[in-house]
Design an enzyme around this catalytic site. Structure first.
Site, mmCIF file in Angstrom:
data_model
loop_
_atom_site.group_PDB
_atom_site.id
_atom_site.type_symbol
_atom_site.label_atom_id
_atom_site.label_comp_id
_atom_site.label_asym_id
_atom_site.label_seq_id
_atom_site.Cartn_x
_atom_site.Cartn_y
_atom_site.Cartn_z
ATOM 1 N N SER A 265 -4.365 10.118 3.141
ATOM 2 C CA SER A 265 -4.298 8.670 3.294
ATOM 3 C C SER A 265 -5.195 7.987 2.276
ATOM 4 O O SER A 265 -5.971 8.624 1.575
ATOM 5 C CB SER A 265 -4.756 8.280 4.700
ATOM 6 O OG SER A 265 -6.161 8.457 4.784
ATOM 7 N N LYS A 266 -5.062 6.686 2.240
ATOM 8 C CA LYS A 266 -5.866 5.880 1.340
ATOM 9 C C LYS A 266 -7.352 6.123 1.605
ATOM 10 O O LYS A 266 -8.159 6.175 0.691
ATOM 11 C CB LYS A 266 -5.522 4.413 1.569
ATOM 12 C CG LYS A 266 -5.917 3.525 0.450
ATOM 13 C CD LYS A 266 -5.945 2.093 0.879
ATOM 14 C CE LYS A 266 -7.208 1.393 0.612
ATOM 15 N NZ LYS A 266 -8.486 1.907 0.756
ATOM 16 N N ARG A 267 -7.681 6.256 2.879
ATOM 17 C CA ARG A 267 -9.085 6.450 3.242
ATOM 18 C C ARG A 267 -9.684 7.732 2.645
ATOM 19 O O ARG A 267 -10.845 7.776 2.292
ATOM 20 C CB ARG A 267 -9.249 6.452 4.765
ATOM 21 C CG ARG A 267 -9.955 5.180 5.247
ATOM 22 C CD ARG A 267 -9.938 5.052 6.723
ATOM 23 N NE ARG A 267 -8.574 4.911 7.226
ATOM 24 C CZ ARG A 267 -8.075 5.604 8.234
ATOM 25 N NH1 ARG A 267 -8.798 6.503 8.852
ATOM 26 N NH2 ARG A 267 -6.834 5.387 8.640
#
Ligand code: GLU
Length: 517
Positions: A265-267
Site C-alpha cells: 500500500s501507499k503507507r
C-alpha cells in the site's frame, strides 16, 4: 494463437495509478504484442462520485513513460470507441433493458430504508451475508413480485428504480482461469448485483461486460481483486447471448508488502521511503485532503529499468536471465509463467535494475542528465569533460542524479572534508607528502592519469611510504571525500592547475593533529 488477440487495460480514474495497476497494463501489453494483437485502453469512468480530476491524465502519462502504448484508446481512437464509458451510457441502458425483457434481470424499487430493514432482518436471522438473492428477492418490491401494471405505473410516475441481475438458481459457474486453473462457484454464493443505477448509469459489472463484448476482447487480464466478480461476468455474457465469445480470464497475483504480509500500500512506501506510484502526483486522500505521492520517475528510475523490474514482479522467464528489454519481454512473456502467489515488493531489486541500465548507457547519454543538473545550478561545462566524468561515474551510481550529488567535486572545489579520514590519516607526514606531490606536478601542464600515478609512485618510493597511507588523504584533499572513482582519472579530468590549488587549500585549511608516529 489463431484468433486475433485483443486485451484491454480498464482503469477507473479515481486517483493515481498504483504500480500494481501499471503492472496489469504491462502484462496486457506484453501479451497483446507477443501475439501481434491489440491492447485497448478503456477509461471506466461511470462512477461520477469517485471521479478524480487529473487521474486520467496521470494514467496516460504513466503508460507513456513506461513505453506501454495502447493501440486503441481515448487519445489514439479506434473503431470500437468511444473509449470512455461515460460516453457510452445509452448502450448500457439498452442492454440492461434487453436483460429484463429476456427474464435475466428485473426492476427493483426498494428504497434505502427498505434495503436496510432487509439487512437487519437477515442479520437477526443470522442468515448468510448475501443481501439481495434468490430468496430475499421474492420478499422485496421488484418486477418479480409486483404485477406488470404496478411496475409500469411506478416507472411512468418517475419512481426511482434500479435494474438487478437475476442470478440463476442452483448451478455451478465454472471458470478456467489462465493462472489459477478451474475456479468453480455456486450461484447460491452470488447476489443479484445492480446493473443499472437509479440515475441511469451502469455499474462496473454491466459496463465492463458489455464493453468487453463490443470491443471484441479475447482475454481479460486483471488484478486478483476482480476474481470474485468473474462468475457474475461469465453469467452476464451468457445472459446477453454472448456465451461463445466470453473472454478468457487471467487474474494476476497481488503485489505484497516487502515482508510479504499483506497487500502493498501507499503507507508501505511512506514507511520505508520508496515510491509505489510510477510518477509524482497530487491527489486527494480518503478524507479528501490533497497529498503528494512519490513516483519512480522522479526518484530517478529509468523507464526501461522500471519496466524490467515490474515485469519480474510476478512473472518469471523460467531461466536465470534477469535483464530484459521490452522487446525481449514481449518475446518471452507467457501467462503460464505468472506465479499464482503474490509477489513481494523489493525496492533493493528495483535499485539493482536501475544500476544495471545505467551501466549499459553510453557516457554521452548519461551526460545529458548531468548537463541538466549543471544548467539548473548555473555551472558552465565542456561536453567532452562531461562525457569523461560520466564514463568514470557510470559504474558507481544507481541513479542519474547521483552524477551530480556524488560528482559535485568535479565542478566545485571542496570546502568541507570527511572528518573520519581527517581524524585517522591527516598528520604531518601526510601533509609533507601532499606538499611534495603538489610541487612535482605543478609544472606538468597536461597531466594524464598515467603520469599522475607514476609521479606519485616515484615519490612514495623515494620516501619509503606505502600507497595505502597516502591515497586516501590525496583523495580527501582533492574531493573532500573518503571514497569515489579512480583518483588518477579524477586528477586528469580536473587538470594540474585545479589539483594543485585544491591540495594547497587543504594543507592550509585542515589543521594537523600532532603526529603520533
Ligand atoms: N475499472 C476496473 C478497475 O479499476 C477494471 C477491472 C477490470 O479490469 O475488469 O480496476
Amino acid at each position: 494463437m489463431t484468433e486475433q488477440v485483443r486485451v484491454r487495460f480498464a482503469p477507473s480514474p479515481t486517483g493515481a495509478l498504483h504500480i500494481g495497476g501499471l503492472r496489469t497494463a504491462l502484462y496486457n501489453y506484453l501479451f497483446a504484442k507477443k501475439y501481434n494483437g491489440s491492447m485497448i485502453l478503456r477509461i471506466e469512468d461511470t462512477d461520477q462520485a469517485r471521479y478524480v480530476k487529473g487521474a486520467e491524465e496521470y494514467i496516460i502519462e504513466s503508460l507513456t513513460w513506461a513505453g506501454i502504448l495502447p493501440d486503441e484508446g481515448p487519445g489514439t481512437g479506434g473503431e470500437y470507441g468511444p473509449y470512455h464509458q461515460s460516453k457510452r451510457k445509452d448502450t448500457y441502458a439498452r442492454y440492461a433493458r434487453q436483460l429484463v425483457e429476456k427474464g435475466h434481470a428485473y426492476y427493483a424499487f426498494d428504497t434505502s430504508d427498505e434495503l436496510d430493514a432487509m439487512r437487519e432482518r437477515l442479520k437477526e436471522a443470522k442468515a448468510s451475508s448475501l443481501h439481495y438473492n434468490a430468496i430475499t428477492r421474492m420478499q422485496m418490491k421488484n418486477s418479480l413480485t409486483l404485477s406488470a401494471e404496478e411496475v409500469q405505473k411506478r416507472v411512468d410516475s418517475g419512481e426511482p428504480y434500479v435494474i438487478r441481475f437475476k442470478v440463476p438458481l442452483k448451478e455451478d459457474v465454472r471458470i478456467n482461469d489462465m493462472i489459477r486453473g478451474w475456479v468453480v462457484v455456486h450461484t447460491s454464493a452470488l447476489d443479484d448485483k445492480i446493473l443499472l443505477k437509479s440515475d441511469g448509469m451502469p455499474t462496473y459489472h454491466l459496463a465492463n461486460v458489455v464493453d468487453d463484448h463490443l470491443m471484441k476482447i479475447t482475454h481479460v487480464i486483471r488484478g486478483e481483486e476482480w476474481l470474485p466478480s468473474a462468475p457474475l461476468h461469465v453469467l452476464l455474457h451468457r445472459a446477453l447471448g454472448w456465451e461463445s465469445t466470453t473472454p478468457r480470464f487471467a487474474h494476476l497475483p497481488l503485489l505484497l508488502k516487502p515482508d510479504g504480509n499483506g497487500k502493498l500500500s501507499k503507507r508501505d512506501g511512506d514507511k520505508h521511503g520508496f515510491p509505489v506510484f510510477p510518477l509524482d502526483g497530487d491527489f486527494p486522500d480518503q478524507k479528501g485532503k490533497t497529498e503528494h505521492l512519490k513516483g519512480f520517475r522522479e526518484a530517478g528510475y529509468l523507464p526501461e529499468a522500471f519496466v524490467n523490474f515490474l515485469a519480474l514482479l510476478g512473472w518469471n522467464p523460467g531461466t536465470e536471465q534477469e535483464l530484459f528489454s521490452m522487446q525481449e519481454l514481449i518475446e518471452d512473456f507467457s501467462i503460464e509463467r505468472i506465479n499464482k502467489s503474490g509477489a513481494k515488493f523489493d525496492i533493493e531489486k528495483a535499485r539493482w535494475f536501475n544500476q544495471q541500465y545505467i551501466k549499459k548507457m553510453t557516457p554521452a547519454e548519461l551526460a545529458k542528465f548531468l548537463a541538466k543538473e549543471l544548467e539548473d545550478e548555473g555551472i558552465d561545462y565542456a561536453t567532452e569533460t562531461l562525457n569523461e566524468i560520466c564514463e568514470l561515474m557510470r559504474e558507481r551510481i544507481e541513479f542519474p542524479h547521483e552524477l551530480w550529488t556524488e560528482g559535485e567535486f568535479f565542478f566545485k572545489s571542496p570546502d568541507t572534508f570527511d572528518q573520519q579520514v581527517v581524524k585517522k590519516k591527516w598528520n604531518e607526514q601526510a601533509v609533507e607528502i601532499l606538499d611534495a606531490y603538489k610541487s612535482r606536478i605543478t609544472d606538468v601542464s597536461e597531466l594524464t592519469d598515467e603520469q599522475a600515478k607514476e609521479t606519485l609512485g616515484n615519490l612514495l618510493e623515494e620516501k619509503g611510504v606505502k600507497p595505502g597511507q597516502v591515497m586516501q588523504i590525496l583523495r580527501l584533499a582533492i574531493t573532500g571525500k573518503s571514497g569515489g572513482p579512480d583518483l588518477m582519472k579524477i586528477i586528469e579530468i580536473l587538470g594540474t592547475h585545479e589539483v594543485v590549488s585544491r591540495i594547497h587549500y587543504a594543507i592550509e585549511n585542515i589543521p594537523v593533529k600532532q603526529s603520533n608516529q
